[in-house]
Design a protein around this motif. Sequence first.
Motif: not given
Length: 307
Positions: A155, A157, A160, A189, A193-194, A196, A198, A203
Amino acid sequence: MSAEVLDPVAAVRRFNRFYTRAIGVLEKGYLGTSYTVAEGRVLYEIAKADGVTAKAIGEITALDAGYLSRIVARLERDGVVGRERLASDGRSTVLRLTDHGREVFPAFDRRSAALVEGMIGGLSAERRRRLTGAMAEVEALLGAPEPGPVVLRPHATGDMGWITERHGVHYAREYGWNGHIEAVTARICADFLDSHDSARERCWLAERGGERLGCVFLVKDEIDGVARLRLLMVEPSARGLGVGKRLVAECVAFARAAGYREIVLWTHAVLTAARAIYAVEGFQLEHTWTHDDFGAPEVSETWRLVL
């Protein structure tokens, strides 16, 4: 909205009439010169190439060979273009501006740039951005380029927002679901973003030629060692390309590499294409129930894959 706007053929013809008028195609002399638009285009290509064959000019402009020959002959008579034999092949010649042509062309080029600047001079930076973006899309659509391969990428910018929008539009259009599906998607979503991880959550977006075709998430479930597959979606235009199968296979491969024991997912009986992909990948239907969160009763399902 008029019928002409709705008809794509009429719309393109309407745009052609507008644009040919805007750039002066129908005027007797292009940019205040004695040359036609086609002659000006050939002169431009010769000037920019600084040594180009007539055949290459024909390929660039798509002009008929006979017509192109007459244009080059006129430019030669006017003394702005000359022919030079290639040292490597005495039978071949290239076209170049003459000394006189190098005096004439800069003024011609400046008038062309001034014409365009006059057209867009009153536009704000945002409107210029919209204009150039729209023109690039016209080129891409009408140029019919090779679509290129479908690639899967992480993913980035803006993705989402696209995922949320496309879920809302897709499920409303195809299944009549209400706005709750968009709300659910937006929460997933936002949570991703808050917070996850990695190393254990991903995603993926499927993309071809810069166009998004689908998406999927793999995230940690509440139970340790269990991953959850979420938000698998493929654009209608990408159906038949194997996009959904590739996205799910990517999730399974990542889950195995990350050390998960199982993958669980939530889907609906009406989503037959997705269910077929899960079954082929080895997922087993585990539990069903009915809810009306999306406006009408739907059979929900839990599927599980032991890795």
